[in-house]
Design a protein around this motif. Structure first.
Motif, short mmCIF file in Angstrom:
data_model
loop_
_atom_site.label_atom_id
_atom_site.label_comp_id
_atom_site.label_asym_id
_atom_site.label_seq_id
_atom_site.Cartn_x
_atom_site.Cartn_y
_atom_site.Cartn_z
N ARG A 1 -18.88 -26.59 16.31
CA ARG A 1 -18.90 -28.05 16.17
C ARG A 1 -17.67 -28.69 16.83
NH1 ARG A 1 -19.99 -26.92 10.86
NH2 ARG A 1 -22.20 -26.77 10.49
N GLU A 2 -16.50 -28.09 16.62
CA GLU A 2 -15.28 -28.61 17.22
C GLU A 2 -15.36 -28.60 18.74
OE1 GLU A 2 -11.79 -26.59 15.74
OE2 GLU A 2 -12.43 -26.87 13.66
N ARG B 1 -17.70 -31.33 19.93
CA ARG B 1 -17.05 -32.65 19.86
C ARG B 1 -16.07 -32.84 21.00
NH1 ARG B 1 -16.91 -31.73 13.97
NH2 ARG B 1 -18.61 -32.95 13.12
N GLU B 2 -15.34 -31.76 21.34
CA GLU B 2 -14.40 -31.85 22.44
C GLU B 2 -15.11 -32.11 23.77
OE1 GLU B 2 -12.17 -28.21 22.44
OE2 GLU B 2 -11.18 -28.66 20.54
N GLY C 1 -17.94 -35.50 22.71
CA GLY C 1 -17.53 -36.60 21.87
C GLY C 1 -18.12 -36.50 20.47
N ASP C 2 -18.00 -37.56 19.71
CA ASP C 2 -18.44 -37.56 18.30
C ASP C 2 -19.95 -37.57 18.13
OD1 ASP C 2 -15.90 -37.44 17.27
OD2 ASP C 2 -15.65 -39.62 17.28
N SER C 3 -20.71 -37.79 19.18
CA SER C 3 -22.18 -37.83 19.05
C SER C 3 -22.77 -36.44 18.82
CB SER C 3 -22.81 -38.46 20.28
OG SER C 3 -22.51 -37.68 21.44
#
Length: 91
Positions: free
Chosen positions: A80-81, A84-85, A88-90
């Motif tokens: 997940r990290e 996100r990297e 992005g947050d989507s």
């Protein structure tokens, strides 16, 4: 004299291993090009079914994974990290 010391040292080392560690060591020996000759020379009854079911190359794959010590426990979090990297947050 060195070979005799190495032989005794290896005996003591193997004697201190747990049964699980002994099975892992045997798998490592079986995967090694030079050392596998020793395993192949043993009678067929000495090889357990669990060792025969390990796919070829599995140990190479396991050895190629580098990461934090808790990677197996937290792999979903790490994925997940990374998502996100990258996205992005989507994600």
């Amino acid at each position: 004299m060195t070979a005799a010391f190495d032989y005794e040292d290896m005996h003591h080392l193997v004697d201190r291993l747990t049964p699980t560690q002994v099975r892992r060591l045997r798998l490592l020996v079986a995967q090694d090009e030079e050392l596998s000759e020793v395993v192949q020379s043993l009678p067929a009854g000495d090889v357990s079914e669990a060792e025969e079911s390990v796919p070829a190359g599995l140990l190479a794959l396991i050895g190629s994974i580098n990461g934090p010590e808790d990677l197996a426990d937290r792999h979903d979090d790490y994925i997940r990290e990374r998502m996100r990297e990258r996205f992005g947050d989507s994600a």
